[in-house]
Motif scaffolding. Structure first.
Motif, PDB file in Angstrom:
ATOM      1  N   GLU A  51       9.239  45.885  13.595  1.00 25.83           N
ATOM      2  CA  GLU A  51       9.052  44.445  13.555  1.00 25.83           C
ATOM      3  C   GLU A  51       8.041  44.059  12.499  1.00 25.83           C
ATOM      4  OE1 GLU A  51       7.875  42.874  17.531  1.00 25.83           O
ATOM      5  OE2 GLU A  51       6.725  41.314  16.400  1.00 25.83           O
ATOM      6  N   VAL A  52       8.203  43.011  11.688  1.00 19.32           N
ATOM      7  CA  VAL A  52       7.099  43.116  10.642  1.00 19.32           C
ATOM      8  C   VAL A  52       6.758  41.503  10.997  1.00 19.32           C
ATOM      9  CG1 VAL A  52       7.469  44.557   9.006  1.00 19.32           C
ATOM     10  CG2 VAL A  52       8.754  42.829   8.725  1.00 19.32           C
ATOM     11  N   GLY A  53       7.639  40.521  11.500  1.00 23.95           N
ATOM     12  CA  GLY A  53       7.161  39.188  11.734  1.00 23.95           C
ATOM     13  C   GLY A  53       7.773  38.641  12.977  1.00 23.95           C
ATOM     14  N   HIS A  54       7.317  37.445  13.628  1.00 28.96           N
ATOM     15  CA  HIS A  54       7.949  37.048  14.820  1.00 28.96           C
ATOM     16  C   HIS A  54       7.543  35.588  15.084  1.00 28.96           C
ATOM     17  CE1 HIS A  54       8.748  38.185  19.302  1.00 28.96           C
ATOM     18  NE2 HIS A  54       9.315  37.460  18.990  1.00 28.96           N
ATOM     19  N   GLU A  71      -3.126  30.673  19.734  1.00 31.39           N
ATOM     20  CA  GLU A  71      -2.569  29.534  20.257  1.00 31.39           C
ATOM     21  C   GLU A  71      -3.416  28.472  21.018  1.00 31.39           C
ATOM     22  OE1 GLU A  71      -0.790  32.310  20.557  1.00 31.39           O
ATOM     23  OE2 GLU A  71       0.907  32.093  19.707  1.00 31.39           O
ATOM     24  N   SER A  76       4.806  28.970  16.990  1.00 30.71           N
ATOM     25  CA  SER A  76       3.856  29.772  16.330  1.00 30.71           C
ATOM     26  C   SER A  76       4.723  30.801  15.735  1.00 30.71           C
ATOM     27  CB  SER A  76       2.700  30.393  17.242  1.00 30.71           C
ATOM     28  OG  SER A  76       3.135  31.650  18.235  1.00 30.71           O
ATOM     29  N   ARG A 120       0.339  45.741   9.445  1.00 31.65           N
ATOM     30  CA  ARG A 120       1.403  46.664   9.703  1.00 31.65           C
ATOM     31  C   ARG A 120       2.281  46.571   8.444  1.00 31.65           C
ATOM     32  NH1 ARG A 120       5.296  45.644  14.822  1.00 31.65           N
ATOM     33  NH2 ARG A 120       3.471  46.693  15.928  1.00 31.65           N
ATOM     34  N   GLU A 179      -4.128  47.761  23.366  1.00 30.44           N
ATOM     35  CA  GLU A 179      -2.646  48.271  23.539  1.00 30.44           C
ATOM     36  C   GLU A 179      -2.636  49.576  24.311  1.00 30.44           C
ATOM     37  OE1 GLU A 179       0.353  47.484  22.023  1.00 30.44           O
ATOM     38  OE2 GLU A 179      -0.293  45.917  20.764  1.00 30.44           O
ATOM     39  N   GLY A 237       4.173  34.596  13.429  1.00 35.43           N
ATOM     40  CA  GLY A 237       3.272  35.964  13.122  1.00 35.43           C
ATOM     41  C   GLY A 237       3.999  36.759  12.054  1.00 35.43           C
ATOM     42  N   ILE A 238       3.075  37.225  11.084  1.00 37.90           N
ATOM     43  CA  ILE A 238       3.320  38.325  10.228  1.00 37.90           C
ATOM     44  C   ILE A 238       2.425  39.340  10.345  1.00 37.90           C
ATOM     45  CG2 ILE A 238       3.569  39.243   7.757  1.00 37.90           C
ATOM     46  CD1 ILE A 238       4.800  36.618   7.192  1.00 37.90           C
ATOM     47  N   ILE A 278      -1.688  52.612  11.649  1.00 38.71           N
ATOM     48  CA  ILE A 278      -1.947  51.072  11.775  1.00 38.71           C
ATOM     49  C   ILE A 278      -0.756  50.263  11.945  1.00 38.71           C
ATOM     50  CG2 ILE A 278      -3.935  50.938   9.968  1.00 38.71           C
ATOM     51  CD1 ILE A 278      -0.433  50.305   8.799  1.00 38.71           C
ATOM     52  N   MET A 279       0.353  50.987  12.362  1.00 42.67           N
ATOM     53  CA  MET A 279       1.697  50.552  12.610  1.00 42.67           C
ATOM     54  C   MET A 279       1.497  49.697  14.239  1.00 42.67           C
ATOM     55  SD  MET A 279       4.098  50.420  10.799  1.00 42.67           S
ATOM     56  CE  MET A 279       5.440  51.396  10.095  1.00 42.67           C
ATOM     57  N   ARG A 280       0.775  50.420  15.126  1.00 41.24           N
ATOM     58  CA  ARG A 280       0.453  49.747  16.512  1.00 41.24           C
ATOM     59  C   ARG A 280      -1.017  50.056  16.615  1.00 41.24           C
ATOM     60  NH1 ARG A 280       2.620  47.343  20.374  1.00 41.24           N
ATOM     61  NH2 ARG A 280       4.638  47.614  19.226  1.00 41.24           N
ATOM     62  N   MET A 321      -3.474  39.747  10.947  1.00 39.71           N
ATOM     63  CA  MET A 321      -2.332  39.036  11.219  1.00 39.71           C
ATOM     64  C   MET A 321      -2.393  37.786  10.573  1.00 39.71           C
ATOM     65  SD  MET A 321      -0.488  37.238  14.553  1.00 39.71           S
ATOM     66  CE  MET A 321      -0.864  38.630  15.991  1.00 39.71           C
ATOM     67  N   ILE A 354       3.901  35.114  24.499  1.00 35.70           N
ATOM     68  CA  ILE A 354       3.665  33.826  23.827  1.00 35.70           C
ATOM     69  C   ILE A 354       4.483  32.975  24.491  1.00 35.70           C
ATOM     70  CG2 ILE A 354       3.692  32.866  21.521  1.00 35.70           C
ATOM     71  CD1 ILE A 354       1.939  35.285  21.300  1.00 35.70           C
ATOM     72  N   ARG A 387      -5.953  43.705  20.458  1.00 35.05           N
ATOM     73  CA  ARG A 387      -5.079  43.819  21.579  1.00 35.05           C
ATOM     74  C   ARG A 387      -5.124  45.252  21.920  1.00 35.05           C
ATOM     75  NH1 ARG A 387       0.690  40.696  19.712  1.00 35.05           N
ATOM     76  NH2 ARG A 387      -0.436  38.909  19.414  1.00 35.05           N
TER      77      ARG A 387
HETATM   78  C1  P5A Z   1       2.691  34.504  16.578  1.00 34.38           C
HETATM   79  C2  P5A Z   1       1.683  34.058  15.809  1.00 34.38           C
HETATM   80  C3  P5A Z   1       2.323  36.500  17.931  1.00 34.38           C
HETATM   81  O1  P5A Z   1       1.235  36.819  18.350  1.00 34.38           O
HETATM   82  N1  P5A Z   1       0.914  34.253  18.071  1.00 34.38           N
HETATM   83  C4  P5A Z   1       0.884  34.068  16.793  1.00 34.38           C
HETATM   84  C5  P5A Z   1       2.629  35.068  17.771  1.00 34.38           C
HETATM   85  N2  P5A Z   1       3.406  37.147  17.817  1.00 34.38           N
HETATM   86  S1  P5A Z   1       3.509  38.751  18.008  1.00 34.38           S
HETATM   87  O2  P5A Z   1       4.759  39.169  17.742  1.00 34.38           O
HETATM   88  O3  P5A Z   1       2.742  39.202  18.990  1.00 34.38           O
HETATM   89  O4  P5A Z   1       2.642  39.125  16.570  1.00 34.38           O
HETATM   90  C6  P5A Z   1       2.908  38.805  15.470  1.00 34.38           C
HETATM   91  C7  P5A Z   1       3.329  40.248  14.606  1.00 34.38           C
HETATM   92  O5  P5A Z   1       1.889  41.065  14.418  1.00 34.38           O
HETATM   93  C8  P5A Z   1       1.954  42.355  14.383  1.00 34.38           C
HETATM   94  N3  P5A Z   1       1.477  42.950  15.338  1.00 34.38           N
HETATM   95  C9  P5A Z   1       1.061  44.181  15.186  1.00 34.38           C
HETATM   96  N4  P5A Z   1       0.471  45.035  14.158  1.00 34.38           N
HETATM   97  C10 P5A Z   1      -0.139  45.934  14.287  1.00 34.38           C
HETATM   98  N5  P5A Z   1      -0.465  46.550  15.366  1.00 34.38           N
HETATM   99  C11 P5A Z   1      -0.361  45.770  16.794  1.00 34.38           C
HETATM  100  N6  P5A Z   1      -0.558  46.249  17.723  1.00 34.38           N
HETATM  101  C12 P5A Z   1       0.518  44.632  16.556  1.00 34.38           C
HETATM  102  N7  P5A Z   1       0.791  43.666  17.401  1.00 34.38           N
HETATM  103  C13 P5A Z   1       1.587  42.673  16.764  1.00 34.38           C
HETATM  104  C14 P5A Z   1       3.673  42.523  14.239  1.00 34.38           C
HETATM  105  O6  P5A Z   1       4.084  42.434  13.057  1.00 34.38           O
HETATM  106  C15 P5A Z   1       4.094  41.081  14.869  1.00 34.38           C
HETATM  107  O7  P5A Z   1       5.409  40.750  14.590  1.00 34.38           O
END
Ligand code: P5A
Length: 444
Positions: A281-284, A111, A314, A321, A142, A316-317, A149-151, A157, A202, A140
Motif C-alpha cells: 500500500e503506497v497511498g490511501h 485530521e 484525507s 515507504r 507499530e 495519504g502517500i 522503512i516499509m513498516r 508521509m 481514520i 506510529r
Molecule cells: C490519510 C492521510 C492516513 O493516515 N490520514 C492522513 C490518513 N492514512 S494511512 O493509510 O494510515 O497512511 C497513509 C500512508 O502512509 C504510509 N504508511 C506507512 N509507511 C511506513 N511505515 C508505516 N508504519 C506506515 N503506515 C502508513 C502508507 O503508504 C499509507 O498508505
C-alpha cells in the motif's frame, strides 16, 4: 561526485537481518542505518531518492490546486480529546508529557490539527473548497515494525485534507486526488491500482488504497486482472471527467481483504480474470464527511444564512515507504542489479574508468565526461578507485544509476562504452549517449 569520497557505505554481502529485497538493498548499499526498532537515519543515497520522490509528490499535489503548509510533529492531546480519538488510538500513539505535565503526542496523522487550523479562519462557504497538504514525519508505535522503512515506526508521509460544502463537492475533491495519485505513481514508474479498502482508525465509508503488486507486500488483494490494462493517463480535472475516470476503474472488481466477498468476486469476475495476490500500500484516500468537523465545531455559513459542518476527506502517500516499494518493483536480486527510474535516480549515470597507478588517463577522461554531462544537466558519479573491473561493476549495479559509461584502456578518443544498466554495452559517441539520456528524462 567521486565514489571514493561519497558516503555510500557498501557491504560485501547481504545483511542477514533483512528479509525482503528492498531492506537488503537499502542496508547493503548504505541508504539507511537503523537507529532503533523501526527508526532510521537516511544516508546520502537513500535521502537523495526520498527527496526526489517527495518533489514529484509535491508537484502533483500543486498541479491539482492543493496548498502546501507545514504542521508540527508534536501535537497537544486537547484536539484529540475533542474528536474523541485520544483514547481510541490506543498504544500506537506515542504519548509524551512536557515540563508543565501537559499531555502531548507525536502525530500519527493530522485530521485533528488541520481541522483546528481550518475552523480558526474559514467561516463562509465562499472560501470553499479548501485543499491543504503537508509532508512531514509521523510516528506510529507499530506492534511489529518490519521490513526496514516499509513498516517503520517513524515514517515520512504526504497527507492532504479537503474541506467542502456538500457531499457532492467533497466527492469532486476526492476524485481530484484519485487522478493525482494515478499520475504521481506513474511518474515514479509504478503501476499502482486503486482498491476499495477499509477505513480503520481514520473513519468514514469511502476509501481506496493504492497498491503495487509485490509478493512481499502486506496487503492481500482480490482483483480482476484487466484493471492493470487501464491507462491512467488522465489530465482532465472537470467534475464529469473525474467521475468517469473513477467509474472506469470501479468497473473492475478490486478490493483488499477486509472488503473481500467471495460470492461477489465469483459473480463479477470470470475465472480466467481472477487474481488473488499481495501488494504494497503506497497511498490511501478517505472520505469521512463530518466525522471531525462536527465534534470539533468546524462549520461555515451557507448561502441561505444557515450553518453546516464541512465535509472532509484525507489523502495519504507513504513517501518513505515508496523508496522501498520502488526497489521491490525494480531490483533484480539474483543478478544484484538495481535500476532506478530516472525520475528518482540518485545519480543518472555511473562512470566507470579502469585505472591503475601507472595509468590515470581513463580517470581524466571520466572527469571530462562528467563535466560534459553536468553542462547538460545530467548528474553522474565516478568510480575513481583502483579496484578491478568486476568489483567496480558490482558496486555500481547496486547503486543503480539507470545508465553506465565504461572507460577502458582501448576506448577510442571520441567513443564511449554506453550501457543502459542491465543491458549490453554499445560503443557510441558521447553526444549520442547524452541524447538518449535526455530523451528518457523528458518522457518521464
Ligand atoms: C490519510 C492521510 C492516513 O493516515 N490520514 C492522513 C490518513 N492514512 S494511512 O493509510 O494510515 O497512511 C497513509 C500512508 O502512509 C504510509 N504508511 C506507512 N509507511 C511506513 N511505515 C508505516 N508504519 C506506515 N503506515 C502508513 C502508507 O503508504 C499509507 O498508505
Amino acid at each position: 561526485m567521486y565514489l571514493s569520497k561519497s558516503f555510500i557505505p557498501i557491504l560485501k554481502n547481504n545483511p542477514s537481518e533483512a528479509k525482503i529485497k528492498s531492506h537488503q538493498l537499502m542496508l547493503r548499499v548504505g541508504m539507511i542505518k537503523q537507529s532503533s526498532a523501526g527508526i532510521y537515519s537516511w544516508l546520502p543515497l537513500g535521502f537523495k531518492v526520498m527527496k526526489k520522490i517527495e518533489q514529484i509528490v509535491r508537484e502533483e499535489q500543486n498541479r491539482i490546486g492543493v496548498q502546501e503548509i507545514l504542521m508540527p510533529t508534536i501535537q497537544s492531546s486537547e484536539i484529540w480529546k475533542e474528536s474523541g480519538r485520544y483514547e481510541d488510538y490506543g498504544e500506537e500513539m506515542l504519548r509524551i508529557k512536557d515540563r508543565q505535565n501537559r499531555e502531548m503526542l507525536y502525530g500519527p496523522t493530522n485530521e485533528e490539527l488541520v481541522t483546528d487550523i481550518f475552523r480558526a479562519s474559514v467561516k463562509s462557504y465562499k472560501s470553499l473548497p479548501q485543499l491543504l497538504y503537508h509532508i512531514q514525519w509521523k510516528f506510529r508505535d507499530e506492534v511489529r515494525p518490519r521490513f526496514g522503512i516499509m513498516r517503520g515506526r517513524e515514517f515520512y508521509m504526504k497527507d492532504a485534507y479537503s474541506f467542502d460544502i456538500s457531499d457532492e463537492e467533497a466527492f469532486f475533491s476526492y476524485n481530484k486526488f484519485f487522478l493525482s495519485y494515478l499520475r504521481t505513481f506513474k511518474r515514479l514508474d509504478l503501476t499502482a491500482i486503486p482498491m476499495a479498502a477499509d477505513t480503520g482508525p481514520i473513519g468514514g465509508n469511502l476509501s481506496h488504497e493504492f497498491i503495487i503488486l509485490a509478493d512481499t507486500g502486506e496487503s492481500k488483494i482480490f482483483t480482476d486482472k484487466r484493471i492493470f490494462e487501464l491507462d491512467s493517463d488522465g489530465t482532465n480535472v472537470d467534475k464529469e471527467a473525474l467521475k468517469d475516470l473513477r467509474k472506469k476503474y470501479e468497473k473492475f472488481y478490486a478490493v483488499t481483504d477486509e472488503k473481500f466477498n467471495e460470492k461477489e468476486f465469483e459473480e463479477k469476475v470470470s475465472q480466467e480474470n481472477r487474481l488473488i495476490t499481495k501488494g504494497i500500500e503506497v497511498g490511501h484516500i478517505f472520505y469521512f464527511g463530518d466525522k471531525y468537523s462536527k465534534p470539533m465545531g468546524a462549520s461555515v455559513d451557507l448561502p441561505g444564512g444557515k450553518k453546516d459542518f464541512v465535509k472532509m476527506g484525507s489523502y495519504g502517500i507513504g513517501v518513505s515507504r515508496l523508496v522501498g516499494a520502488i526497489i521491490e518493483a525494480k531490483y533484480d536480486e539474483k543478478s544484484e542489479i538495481m535500476k532506478w527510474p530516472i525520475s528518482v535516480a540518485p545519480y543518472e549515470v555511473s562512470i566507470i574508468p579502469m585505472i591503475n597507478k601507472n595509468d590515470q588517463s581513463a580517470l581524466e577522461k571520466a572527469v571530462n565526461i562528467s563535466k560534459e554531462l553536468m553542462v547538460n544537466n545530467i548528474v553522474s558519479i565516478i568510480d575513481d578507485t583502483e579496484e578491478n573491473f568486476s568489483s567496480k561493476m558490482r558496486k555500481m549495479n547496486l547503486i543503480g544509476s539507470p545508465f553506465q559509461i565504461i572507460i577502458g584502456k582501448q576506448t577510442d578518443a571520441d567513443l564511449v562504452e554506453f550501457k543502459e544498466t542491465g543491458n549490453e554495452a554499445k560503443k557510441i559517441k558521447l553526444e549520442e549517449a547524452i541524447k538518449i539520456i535526455k530523451e528518457q528524462k523528458v518522457s518521464n
